[in-house]
Design an enzyme around this catalytic site. Structure first.
Site, PDB file in Angstrom:
ATOM      1  N   SER A   1      -6.410   5.831  -0.353  1.00  0.00           N
ATOM      2  CA  SER A   1      -7.080   4.424  -1.043  1.00  0.00           C
ATOM      3  C   SER A   1      -8.573   3.911  -0.963  1.00  0.00           C
ATOM      4  CB  SER A   1      -6.321   2.743  -0.161  1.00  0.00           C
ATOM      5  OG  SER A   1      -4.637   3.437  -0.477  1.00  0.00           O
TER       6      SER A   1
ATOM      7  N   GLN B   1      -5.355  -1.547  -7.086  1.00  0.00           N
ATOM      8  CA  GLN B   1      -5.682  -0.712  -6.098  1.00  0.00           C
ATOM      9  C   GLN B   1      -5.971   0.646  -7.092  1.00  0.00           C
ATOM     10  OE1 GLN B   1      -3.225   2.303  -3.171  1.00  0.00           O
ATOM     11  NE2 GLN B   1      -3.756   0.791  -1.865  1.00  0.00           N
TER      12      GLN B   1
ATOM     13  N   ASP C   1       1.215  -1.414   0.167  1.00  0.00           N
ATOM     14  CA  ASP C   1       0.138  -0.343   0.458  1.00  0.00           C
ATOM     15  C   ASP C   1       0.921   1.249   0.250  1.00  0.00           C
ATOM     16  OD1 ASP C   1      -2.488   1.489   0.460  1.00  0.00           O
ATOM     17  OD2 ASP C   1      -2.011   1.925   1.845  1.00  0.00           O
TER      18      ASP C   1
END
Length: 315
Positions: free
Chosen positions: A257, A307, A233
């Site tokens: 995100s 993502q 991430d």
């Protein structure tokens, strides 16, 4: 209270060491059903296990998304331990970030056992703060199996030790954000140069990042999978910024995100070098998509990651 610096790897491992709170049953009783054909069982989830984990402090006061992903991996993985005779490995996760988390508060993880089949186990996880979900995630685990085997080749990249690290770039800089970056448990080395100090040299929608934990991790596959999810991430949305010539310090830039998916193809240690090859095929409507592939130093394809994030830049 001691002012001694906290060891970043020890802090990460303590964050992943969740406390099991116990099990619960959830029953749903319909208030009215006039059509007998719509009758449903009164009990939806017969087996839910609760865990609690601490939060890592961040300069902006919000929980790092990778932390919640990694804790969700550990929580769901612990409910799979003991299922069947052969340990099952995580092979995929799909998550939605629903609300920002408060990094001063612990997080409760509710794990629902959806199914345990002969080869696969499926779990549903909710990360909860103040009675509200901040993340919803599904995970799936598989008994190791044989079969067809192929993979894309790893992209060329210089040796990781020849690439400057974020720790080297910011260590000693008198700024809380820089000090936080230099003390992370994950070492990142941007082949194309990092986006913290200056705009990118080239407006391209791809980059390569070497990464690994800063120290030795336990010999526990679930921990390594969780740390890879944690690290995934950190930089996956950066190709969006790189494509438009923007550094992280762009005034008014807002990024967050929205969702995260990860497929684990082959085992790997998160405390050994992993090449994270990233690209962004699209950005539009205040959102941008990042795709990534993780390779070991010897070229084995470890994982594929996707993502989408909110990306807002003042006009």
């Amino acid at each position: 209270m001691s002012d001694a610096p906290v060891d970043p790897l020890d802090d990460l491992l303590r964050t992943l060491d969740l406390e099991e709170l116990g099990s619960a049953q959830v029953s749903v009783q319909p208030t009215s059903l006039t059509d007998p054909a719509l009758a449903i069982p009164s009990t939806f989830a017969e087996d839910i296990t609760l865990f609690r984990g601490r939060s890592q402090r961040q300069p902006h006061g919000r929980v790092f998304g990778g932390q919640v992903l990694a804790q969700g991996v550990v929580a769901s993985g612990r409910t799979v331990a003991g299922v069947g005779e052969v340990p099952r490995r995580l092979h995929s996760l799909h998550a939605y970030f629903m609300r920002p988390g408060d990094d001063t508060r612990p997080i409760t993880f509710s794990v629902e056992r959806m199914r345990d089949g002969r080869s696969f186990s499926t779990r549903r996880v909710h990360a909860i703060q103040d009675g509200q979900p901040i993340l919803s995630m599904s995970t799936s685990f598989q008994v190791p199996d044989g079969g067809l085997d192929h993979q894309d080749a790893a992209p060329p990249a210089p040796e990781p030790e020849s690439v400057p690290s974020l720790r080297e770039a910011f260590e000693g800089v008198d700024d809380p954000r820089a000090q936080h970056i230099s003390r992370r448990a994950i070492e990142l080395r941007h082949v194309e140069g990092n986006l913290f100090a200056a705009p990118p040299a080239d407006a391209v929608a791809h980059q390569r990042v070497w990464m690994r934990a800063v120290g030795r991790l336990p010999d526990e596959p679930l921990v390594h999978d969780a740390v890879l999810a944690y690290a995934s991430d950190y930089s996956l949305l950066e190709p969006i910024l790189r494509r438009h010539g923007l550094p992280w310090t762009t005034r008014g830039l807002k990024m967050a995100s929205l969702d995260h998916a990860m497929w684990f193809h082959r085992p790997a240690r998160a405390d050994e070098w992993v090449l994270y090859a990233q690209e962004s095929p699209s950005a539009q409507g205040g959102r941008g998509l990042g795709l990534g592939r993780m390779f070991t130093a010897d070229g084995s394809l470890v994982a594929t990651v996707a993502q989408e994030g909110m990306v807002r830049v003042p006009e």
